[in-house]
Design an enzyme around this catalytic site. Structure first.
Site, mmCIF file in Angstrom:
data_model
loop_
_atom_site.group_PDB
_atom_site.id
_atom_site.type_symbol
_atom_site.label_atom_id
_atom_site.label_comp_id
_atom_site.label_asym_id
_atom_site.label_seq_id
_atom_site.Cartn_x
_atom_site.Cartn_y
_atom_site.Cartn_z
ATOM 1 N N HIS A 66 43.578 40.336 39.750
ATOM 2 C CA HIS A 66 42.242 40.947 39.802
ATOM 3 C C HIS A 66 41.263 40.072 40.569
ATOM 4 C CE1 HIS A 66 43.715 43.763 36.871
ATOM 5 N NE2 HIS A 66 43.978 42.798 36.018
ATOM 6 N N HIS A 96 35.564 32.375 38.416
ATOM 7 C CA HIS A 96 36.282 33.301 39.302
ATOM 8 C C HIS A 96 35.259 33.974 40.206
ATOM 9 C CE1 HIS A 96 35.027 35.810 35.869
ATOM 10 N NE2 HIS A 96 34.791 36.696 36.812
ATOM 11 N N HIS A 98 34.142 37.611 42.677
ATOM 12 C CA HIS A 98 34.268 39.024 43.063
ATOM 13 C C HIS A 98 33.777 39.104 44.506
ATOM 14 C CE1 HIS A 98 34.794 40.237 38.802
ATOM 15 N NE2 HIS A 98 34.013 39.192 38.585
ATOM 16 N N HIS A 121 31.332 33.744 39.082
ATOM 17 C CA HIS A 121 31.063 33.801 37.645
ATOM 18 C C HIS A 121 31.644 32.562 36.965
ATOM 19 C CE1 HIS A 121 30.664 38.488 37.679
ATOM 20 N NE2 HIS A 121 29.565 37.870 38.072
ATOM 21 N N THR A 201 32.588 42.014 32.762
ATOM 22 C CA THR A 201 32.587 43.059 33.798
ATOM 23 C C THR A 201 33.998 43.536 34.125
ATOM 24 O OG1 THR A 201 32.697 41.478 35.631
ATOM 25 C CG2 THR A 201 30.485 42.091 34.833
#
EC number: 4.2.1.1
Length: 264
Positions: A66, A96, A98, A121, A201
């Site tokens: 992910h 991590h 996004h 994050h 999230t």
């Protein structure tokens, strides 16, 4: 399917489907949100944010299918966030990212409707009150996540150590040693922030997060950003799907108040 556990970021398993497996996806304190800067309430009672990160606490870097995640030794209070809206220290567990396929999308939070190419994050947990990360992750005051926007422009020298390691975790399910990386080098100069009560999230989308979103973005180069986009959602044996657009869109505010540590 781009992920395990039946969720991902694809057409058939993306954010618009998550509520089927995780009904809390339609809950009252979901994240991310669009931060409307003019509606954020300046709160002088908010403490300055202190990120006390020790140098050699990072352990490994992983492609979990992910995102790409760096995990930390969280056995004591050597790498913590304190102050801000928080009572007591919260220990850093992992960070991590996004990101988007192109530079106009990628962040999870937006500011006045504007997306950034990426968002970092830093996930912390309340070890004073809870005995494990898992226990904290399901409690309303269990987690504190610091969000940092990334924009593209000049190269970020400290980011090279991380982007240069990404080739080792190109495929889903791969992991490599990644020691002595201090994430303090990824923080902007300013500690001004917005804060609000929210959620994870990604599934399980638990409503356990005090969000602290830094106002000032950091800058990385297009070359560095490209290394994130060369990661894969898929394992070595699968058909290759590039890991891009791994973000959840903003969720309804539902009456929550966003506080600001600074005067607009």
């Amino acid at each position: 399917m781009t992920g395990h556990h039946g969720w991902g970021y694809g057409q058939d398993d993306g954010p618009s489907h998550w509520h089927k497996l995780y009904p809390i996806a339609q809950g009252d304190r979901q994240s991310p949100i669009n931060i409307i800067s003019s509606q954020a309430v300046y709160s002088p009672s908010l403490q300055p944010l202190e990120l006390s990160y020790e140098a050699c606490m990072s352990l490994s870097i992983t492609n979990n299918g992910h995102s790409v995640q760096v995990d930390f030794n969280d056995s004591d209070d050597r790498t913590v966030v304190t102050g801000g809206p928080l009572e007591g220290p919260y220990r850093l567990k992992q960070f991590h990212f996004h990101w988007g396929k192109k530079h106009d999308v990628g962040s999870e939070h937006t500011v006045d409707g504007k997306s950034f190419p990426s968002e970092l994050h830093l996930v912390h947990w309340n070890a004073k009150k809870y005995s494990t990360f898992g226990e904290a992750a399901s409690a309303p005051d269990g987690l504190a996540v610091v969000g940092v926007f990334l924009e593209t422009g000049d190269e970020h020298p400290s980011m090279n150590r991380l982007t240069d390691a990404l080739y080792m975790v190109r495929f889903k399910g791969t992991k490599a040693q990644f020691s002595c990386f201090n994430p303090k080098c990824l923080l902007p100069a300013s500690r001004h922030y917005w804060t609000y009560p929210g959620s994870l999230t990604t599934p399980p989308l638990s409503e356990s997060v005090t969000w602290i979103v830094l106002r000032e973005p950091i800058c990385i180069s297009e070359r560095q950003m490209g290394k994130f986009r060369s990661l894969l959602f898929t394992s070595e044996d699968d058909e290759r799907i590039h890991m891009v657009n791994n973000f959840r869109p903003p969720q309804p505010l539902k009456g929550r108040v966003v506080k600001a540590s600074f005067r607009a």
